[in-house]
Scaffold this active site. Structure first.
Site, PDB file in Angstrom:
ATOM      1  N   ASN A  65       0.821  -1.203   0.000  1.00 15.80           N
ATOM      2  CA  ASN A  65       0.000   0.000   0.000  1.00 15.80           C
ATOM      3  C   ASN A  65       0.859   1.259   0.000  1.00 15.80           C
ATOM      4  O   ASN A  65       2.060   1.216   0.257  1.00 15.80           O
ATOM      5  CB  ASN A  65      -0.929   0.016   1.216  1.00 15.80           C
ATOM      6  CG  ASN A  65      -1.976  -1.071   1.174  1.00 15.80           C
ATOM      7  OD1 ASN A  65      -2.522  -1.377   0.116  1.00 15.80           O
ATOM      8  ND2 ASN A  65      -2.264  -1.663   2.322  1.00 15.80           N
ATOM      9  N   CYS A  74      -5.847  -7.726  -4.084  1.00 12.63           N
ATOM     10  CA  CYS A  74      -6.469  -6.503  -4.604  1.00 12.63           C
ATOM     11  C   CYS A  74      -7.068  -6.810  -5.967  1.00 12.63           C
ATOM     12  O   CYS A  74      -6.348  -7.215  -6.886  1.00 12.63           O
ATOM     13  CB  CYS A  74      -5.436  -5.387  -4.705  1.00 12.63           C
ATOM     14  SG  CYS A  74      -6.104  -3.867  -5.417  1.00 12.63           S
ATOM     15  N   GLY A  75      -8.373  -6.634  -6.098  1.00  7.80           N
ATOM     16  CA  GLY A  75      -9.046  -6.937  -7.360  1.00  7.80           C
ATOM     17  C   GLY A  75      -8.604  -6.047  -8.500  1.00  7.80           C
ATOM     18  O   GLY A  75      -8.299  -6.521  -9.600  1.00  7.80           O
ATOM     19  N   ASN A  76      -8.570  -4.745  -8.282  1.00  9.45           N
ATOM     20  CA  ASN A  76      -8.114  -3.834  -9.329  1.00  9.45           C
ATOM     21  C   ASN A  76      -6.622  -3.996  -9.591  1.00  9.45           C
ATOM     22  O   ASN A  76      -6.151  -3.877 -10.728  1.00  9.45           O
ATOM     23  CB  ASN A  76      -8.424  -2.382  -8.948  1.00  9.45           C
ATOM     24  CG  ASN A  76      -9.902  -2.068  -9.021  1.00  9.45           C
ATOM     25  OD1 ASN A  76     -10.609  -2.559  -9.882  1.00  9.45           O
ATOM     26  ND2 ASN A  76     -10.378  -1.255  -8.093  1.00  9.45           N
ATOM     27  N   ASN A 187     -10.742  -2.836   5.508  1.00  4.65           N
ATOM     28  CA  ASN A 187     -11.216  -1.810   4.594  1.00  4.65           C
ATOM     29  C   ASN A 187     -12.687  -1.544   4.911  1.00  4.65           C
ATOM     30  O   ASN A 187     -13.402  -2.451   5.344  1.00  4.65           O
ATOM     31  CB  ASN A 187     -11.072  -2.250   3.137  1.00  4.65           C
ATOM     32  CG  ASN A 187      -9.624  -2.403   2.720  1.00  4.65           C
ATOM     33  OD1 ASN A 187      -8.721  -1.905   3.384  1.00  4.65           O
ATOM     34  ND2 ASN A 187      -9.392  -3.091   1.619  1.00  4.65           N
ATOM     35  N   GLU A 205      -9.773   2.414   2.021  1.00  2.00           N
ATOM     36  CA  GLU A 205      -8.839   1.293   2.102  1.00  2.00           C
ATOM     37  C   GLU A 205      -7.786   1.548   3.168  1.00  2.00           C
ATOM     38  O   GLU A 205      -7.151   2.606   3.188  1.00  2.00           O
ATOM     39  CB  GLU A 205      -8.161   1.049   0.747  1.00  2.00           C
ATOM     40  CG  GLU A 205      -9.128   0.568  -0.324  1.00  2.00           C
ATOM     41  CD  GLU A 205      -8.410   0.025  -1.544  1.00  2.00           C
ATOM     42  OE1 GLU A 205      -7.437  -0.745  -1.376  1.00  2.00           O
ATOM     43  OE2 GLU A 205      -8.805   0.385  -2.664  1.00  2.00           O
ATOM     44  N   ARG A 206      -7.614   0.563   4.023  1.00  2.00           N
ATOM     45  CA  ARG A 206      -6.577   0.641   5.053  1.00  2.00           C
ATOM     46  C   ARG A 206      -5.212   0.841   4.394  1.00  2.00           C
ATOM     47  O   ARG A 206      -4.846   0.135   3.475  1.00  2.00           O
ATOM     48  CB  ARG A 206      -6.569  -0.664   5.854  1.00  2.00           C
ATOM     49  CG  ARG A 206      -5.477  -0.772   6.904  1.00  2.00           C
ATOM     50  CD  ARG A 206      -5.528  -2.131   7.586  1.00  2.00           C
ATOM     51  NE  ARG A 206      -5.353  -3.222   6.635  1.00  2.00           N
ATOM     52  CZ  ARG A 206      -4.169  -3.672   6.228  1.00  2.00           C
ATOM     53  NH1 ARG A 206      -3.067  -3.104   6.661  1.00  2.00           N
ATOM     54  NH2 ARG A 206      -4.102  -4.690   5.375  1.00  2.00           N
ATOM     55  N   CYS A 214     -12.664  -0.225  -5.691  1.00  2.00           N
ATOM     56  CA  CYS A 214     -12.052  -1.354  -5.002  1.00  2.00           C
ATOM     57  C   CYS A 214     -12.753  -2.628  -5.446  1.00  2.00           C
ATOM     58  O   CYS A 214     -13.945  -2.816  -5.172  1.00  2.00           O
ATOM     59  CB  CYS A 214     -12.155  -1.181  -3.490  1.00  2.00           C
ATOM     60  SG  CYS A 214     -11.442  -2.549  -2.554  1.00  2.00           S
TER      61      CYS A 214
END
Length: 277
Positions: A65, A74-76, A187, A205-206, A214
């Protein structure tokens, strides 16, 4: 060091391929991510994706991050990784497996006339323990909030509201993300049921803050909404605050899938390291 920057629904990432023989050898990815993701003194992004070799999948992905903390999935981000692999001609497959901290994620590359148009990512199985929901009541900002939690590779909390409010999420997000109920951090997603089986979401998002989109958050909201009877089982359309849309599908195999347009490349080039105080 060579890098490529890509985004999916404006959720942007700097991709670093550690497999390249002439690549800069990085010892501290947390420090590197904080430097590169700075939008004023670096390249600027929500996070870094590090591409590594894998003994059990086509490739391994490490997610760091913007604040240097690690994320399991992470999907994206995984969509941006797929775009990178295709751009670099590192794969010709239509099905690939990516090793993540959340396990091996299967991805279908949907092409038209040889051009990558969209992806279909299997996040897991609906009946797995990871997808089980649990509700908490959290006192914050002078109000009690029902937070439905579940894991989509990364832990998410879902709060259903009548109206999305970015200012509310900016104040509420960090309070819930770091609440004592969630020692590992989560999140936070505000979600609103709209027409039919569609929902709108806004995500904090953390380690990043409010993001434009997201993917795992979209899946978490869809599963929570289905389990609470807010939408019917099957296909749920999720709209992000920036207008993007993904489809969350519960397959015949009870799998949870996210289908979205292919990520877009922003730029690529070289960045100088080791010369800053």
């Amino acid at each position: 060091m060579y890098f490529l920057k890509a985004h999916n629904f404006s959720n942007d990432f700097i991709i670093i391929d550690a497999r390249l023989s002439r690549q800069f050898r990085v010892k501290n990815y947390a420090k590197l991510a904080r430097e590169l993701c700075d939008r004023h003194r670096g390249v600027g992004a929500d996070g870094c994706l590090v591409v590594l070799r894998s003994a059990v999948a086509d490739v391994r992905m490490k997610i760091v991050n913007a604040d240097g903390s690690m994320a399991q999935m992470c999907g994206n981000g995984i969509n941006c990784l797929v775009r990178y692999l295709v751009h670099r001609k590192a794969t010709k497959k239509t099905q690939i497996a990516v090793e993540t901290e959340a396990g091996i994620i299967g991805i279908q590359l949907l092409k038209k006339s040889g051009v990558l148009k969209s992806t279909r990512v299997k996040l897991g199985d609906m009946q797995s323990k990871a997808f089980a929901t649990k509700d908490y009541t959290v006192n914050a900002l002078g109000k009690k909030w029902r937070v439905t939690t579940l894991t989509m590779g990364v832990s998410h909390g879902v709060i259903f509201v009548k109206r999305l409010d970015a200012n509310l999420l900016a104040a509420l997000g960090p309070l819930i993300a770091g609440h004592r109920f969630f020692p590992g951090g989560i999140n936070v997603n505000l979600a609103r049921v709209t027409r039919g089986d569609s929902l709108e979401i806004l995500t904090y998002e953390r380690g990043v803050g409010i993001t434009m989109a997201c993917g795992t958050g979209a899946a978490a909201v869809a599963v929570a909404a289905q389990k609470q009877g807010k939408v019917t089982d099957g296909i749920t359309g999720i709209y992000f605050a920036n207008g993007g849309k993904v489809l969350i599908t519960l397959g015949a195999d009870d799998g949870v899938y996210i289908t979205s347009p292919a990520a877009e490349i922003i730029c690529e080039g070289q960045v100088l390291l080791g010369n800053r105080k």
